[in-house]
Design a protein around this motif. Structure first.
Motif, PDB file in Angstrom:
ATOM      1  N   GLU A 219     -15.011   3.756  44.044  1.00 34.02           N
ATOM      2  CA  GLU A 219     -15.351   2.909  42.901  1.00 34.02           C
ATOM      3  C   GLU A 219     -16.680   2.198  43.146  1.00 34.02           C
ATOM      4  O   GLU A 219     -16.919   1.671  44.225  1.00 34.02           O
ATOM      5  N   LYS A 220     -17.529   2.191  42.113  1.00 37.52           N
ATOM      6  CA  LYS A 220     -18.792   1.466  42.179  1.00 37.52           C
ATOM      7  C   LYS A 220     -18.908   0.574  40.947  1.00 37.52           C
ATOM      8  O   LYS A 220     -18.271   0.804  39.920  1.00 37.52           O
ATOM      9  N   GLU A 221     -19.722  -0.434  41.060  1.00 41.73           N
ATOM     10  CA  GLU A 221     -19.829  -1.413  39.984  1.00 41.73           C
ATOM     11  C   GLU A 221     -20.390  -0.775  38.709  1.00 41.73           C
ATOM     12  O   GLU A 221     -21.245   0.106  38.757  1.00 41.73           O
ATOM     13  N   LEU A 222     -19.890  -1.267  37.586  1.00 42.48           N
ATOM     14  CA  LEU A 222     -20.346  -0.780  36.289  1.00 42.48           C
ATOM     15  C   LEU A 222     -20.240  -1.917  35.287  1.00 42.48           C
ATOM     16  O   LEU A 222     -19.164  -2.522  35.132  1.00 42.48           O
TER      17      LEU A 222
ATOM     18  N   LEU B  73     -20.897  10.846  39.577  1.00 42.77           N
ATOM     19  CA  LEU B  73     -22.196  11.226  39.025  1.00 42.77           C
ATOM     20  C   LEU B  73     -23.279  11.191  40.091  1.00 42.77           C
ATOM     21  O   LEU B  73     -24.069  12.142  40.231  1.00 42.77           O
ATOM     22  N   GLU B  74     -23.338  10.114  40.850  1.00 45.98           N
ATOM     23  CA  GLU B  74     -24.379   9.987  41.875  1.00 45.98           C
ATOM     24  C   GLU B  74     -24.319  11.136  42.876  1.00 45.98           C
ATOM     25  O   GLU B  74     -25.352  11.742  43.209  1.00 45.98           O
TER      26      GLU B  74
ATOM     27  N   SER C 189     -13.645   4.446  35.161  1.00 49.46           N
ATOM     28  CA  SER C 189     -15.086   4.393  34.894  1.00 49.46           C
ATOM     29  C   SER C 189     -15.882   4.120  36.162  1.00 49.46           C
ATOM     30  O   SER C 189     -16.976   4.670  36.351  1.00 49.46           O
ATOM     31  N   ARG C 190     -15.349   3.280  37.044  1.00 57.40           N
ATOM     32  CA  ARG C 190     -16.087   2.953  38.268  1.00 57.40           C
ATOM     33  C   ARG C 190     -16.164   4.148  39.223  1.00 57.40           C
ATOM     34  O   ARG C 190     -17.180   4.338  39.891  1.00 57.40           O
TER      35      ARG C 190
ATOM     36  N   CYS D 242     -22.583  10.837  31.374  1.00 57.81           N
ATOM     37  CA  CYS D 242     -22.574  11.354  32.746  1.00 57.81           C
ATOM     38  C   CYS D 242     -22.843  12.855  32.759  1.00 57.81           C
ATOM     39  O   CYS D 242     -23.616  13.364  33.588  1.00 57.81           O
TER      40      CYS D 242
ATOM     41  N   ASP E 204     -16.318   7.185  38.205  1.00 55.24           N
ATOM     42  CA  ASP E 204     -17.256   8.123  37.574  1.00 55.24           C
ATOM     43  C   ASP E 204     -18.692   7.858  38.001  1.00 55.24           C
ATOM     44  O   ASP E 204     -19.518   8.776  38.045  1.00 55.24           O
ATOM     45  N   VAL E 205     -19.012   6.607  38.297  1.00 61.82           N
ATOM     46  CA  VAL E 205     -20.367   6.275  38.757  1.00 61.82           C
ATOM     47  C   VAL E 205     -20.657   7.019  40.059  1.00 61.82           C
ATOM     48  O   VAL E 205     -21.712   7.651  40.213  1.00 61.82           O
ATOM     49  N   TYR E 206     -19.747   6.958  40.996  1.00 60.36           N
ATOM     50  CA  TYR E 206     -19.933   7.640  42.289  1.00 60.36           C
ATOM     51  C   TYR E 206     -19.925   9.155  42.117  1.00 60.36           C
ATOM     52  O   TYR E 206     -20.741   9.866  42.718  1.00 60.36           O
TER      53      TYR E 206
END
Length: 535
Positions: free
Chosen positions: A157-160, A179-180, A172-173, A285, A175-177
């Protein structure tokens, strides 16, 4: 079925890996077998999935309210399937099926709490790794062994940033990782081997958390914006009496339906707006992954496949999210192929299953798939050729979610009709999707349609025999307290069976107290059987 210690420790080993600066370092390692079955068309393959995305929620499939430009771009450049169906409208069983080409009764993954698939069962990742591909996976797993063969990045999980109208959770958090790391992999790809890359976004699954955050009837939601209209099949309460008990009492066995029992029409419109919001987050994304593919000059050498593991009720029949029902919104999913050898702007109406993914990809690169699959190759359809003797029906299954209730059910979709049957009371539903695409009128209760019902029963029986499906021997086990209130979601009071799971069993799972988990589940089933005997 249960969560075994062996399966838990295997999953824990993956999720507990240390974060890494390189996508390859972030992977859990799989055994790398020697190359076998050399492909004749070794193109790269990029598989992109969205979790809980209904076909009806994609602009390229006709939705005029949502914006999904990235998915639409794939549709414009490739082939879309109108009648693609998941094998089970729940995450884990569906995923185990499309990674193996087999139905849930064949994989043994019947729930979101199941043992792993058999070790002897071939998976897509194993097959392509042995064929010389670098198989990498980013994002949601929930695979119960069916991702074996892929090098898997962890879920982090990463901040969003978000606003109060659209709260974000782990979906959703993570998904950030995802994507990266997937973008990083494409930027660092060295071309030494063809890749099979799976990028699996959680969204729009965040809608499940939204339901919990907005439980019960409420007024305006600040900052939510313009609301979409309700679907034509939103209010079918008059027909609810003709539906299966699994649908009539979904508020008793599914916490999300229970949380929305007191919603008014405005609240369901808010729900749809939130669902489209999370869908658009997923699409944003997807666009970044596709743009990176283009920037690296890999687009002409990469087959892109997009689909969803299952759909979402979208407010149809006053239902939310997904569970043990088989309506179009939850079982009919987007499926798109785009890339080398795939012509643009083609639409197919043949009945297809997500189980078709594995044999299709094998056929596309020129390697042999395993024998005895339910899935069939779509390659001839993708080449624009007519296929003789294509399947006459496609099926979806249900058994349980968390083993709090056992509700075996099957859906059989033919070219025109949909037949649904549950073991509980032999409940049946029958819909004419040509004249009733919203599934508002259950024909199985009408005497004039008995000949059609008889025909569908016979076709279903043939399917059971051909696929050795044990449905007729499976037992429905439902505590009668989940059948106690008058029919109608507004009459529900108190918990659902999933609320009891979350309160009493989930903590034991987190503590890894496997003996206590097994004991608690046995007690639930024993109590349910006893309640049935008293009726």
């Amino acid at each position: 079925m249960s969560i075994t210690r062996r399966r838990f420790m295997k999953g824990a080993a993956v999720s507990g890996a240390l974060a890494a600066t390189s996508p390859v370092q972030a992977f859990s390692q799989s055994n790398q077998a020697a190359a076998l079955n050399t492909p004749t068309n070794p193109k790269n393959i990029l598989i992109i999935t969205a979790d809980q995305l209904a076909k009806k929620a994609v602009a390229g499939y006709g939705n005029t309210f949502v914006k999904t430009p990235a998915i639409d771009s794939l549709i414009l450049r490739g082939h879309r399937f109108e009648e693609a169906y998941c094998a089970f409208p729940l995450c884990a069983p569906s995923r185990a099926s499309f990674w193996t080409g087999k139905l849930p009764h064949q994989t043994g993954v019947y729930a979101n709490s199941s043992p792993n698939i058999p070790q002897s069962m071939p998976t897509l990742g194993q097959i392509f790794t042995r064929a010389g591909y670098e198989c990498v996976h980013f994002g949601k797993q929930h695979d119960y062994g069916s991702l074996d063969g892929f090098k898997r990045a962890q879920q982090v999980e990463k901040e969003l940033a978000s606003n109060n109208a659209f709260p974000v959770n782990y979906d959703s958090r993570e998904d950030v990782y995802c994507l990266e790391e997937s973008v990083k992999y494409l930027k660092e790809y060295d071309g030494k081997k063809p890749f099979m890359m799976a990028v699996e976004f959680n969204n729009p699954h965040n809608i499940c958390g939204w339901v919990g955050a907005f439980e019960g009837e409420h007024g305006d939601v600040e900052g939510i914006g313009e609301l979409p209209p309700l679907p034509d099949n939103f209010d079918t309460e008059a027909d609810l009496m003709t539906r299966s008990k699994s649908v009539q009492y979904s508020c008793c066995t599914h916490n999300r339906t229970r949380q929305s029992t007191q919603w008014n029409a405005l609240n369901f419109r808010q729900y749809l707006k939130a669902y489209y919001h999370y869908t658009q987050l997923a699409d944003e994304c997807i666009e970044q992954v596709l743009e990176t593919l283009r920037q690296r000059g890999l687009e002409d050498e990469t087959l892109v496949v997009f689909f969803s593991d299952h759909g979402d009720s979208m407010g149809a029949h006053r239902l939310v999210t997904k569970m043990n029902w088989f309506y179009q919104e939850t079982t009919n999913v987007p499926l798109v192929f785009s890339g080398p050898g795939i012509t643009a702007r083609q639409t197919h109406n043949e009945l297809v299953s997500l189980c078709d993914l594995l044999p299709t990809l094998c056929d596309y690169v020129g390697i042999a798939p395993p024998a005895q699959l339910y899935g069939r190759s779509l390659l001839l359809l993708l080449r624009g050729e007519k296929v003789e003797n294509w399947r006459q029906e496609v099926v979806s299954q249900w058994h349980t979610n968390r083993e709090m209730t056992i509700q075996p059910g099957r859906m059989m979709r033919t070219e025109r009709y949909k037949y649904i049957v549950y073991q509980e009371d032999n409940d049946e539903e029958l819909y004419d999707l040509l004249t009733d695409p919203g599934e508002k009128k259950n024909l199985s209760k009408m005497s004039e349609f008995y000949p059609l019902l008889t025909q569908m029963r016979a076709q279903f029986k043939s399917y059971l025999a051909e696929q050795v499906d044990p449905f007729l021997t499976q037992e429905a086990v439902i505590d009668q307290r989940w059948r106690a209130h008058p029919v109608g979601y507004k009459h529900h009071k108190g918990d659902s069976s999933i609320d009891l799971y979350l309160r009493n069993i989930r903590p034991l799972e987190k503590q890894q107290d496997y003996a206590a988990v097994e004991k608690a589940k046995r007690e639930v089933i024993a109590k349910a059987r006893a309640s049935t005997c008293k009726v």
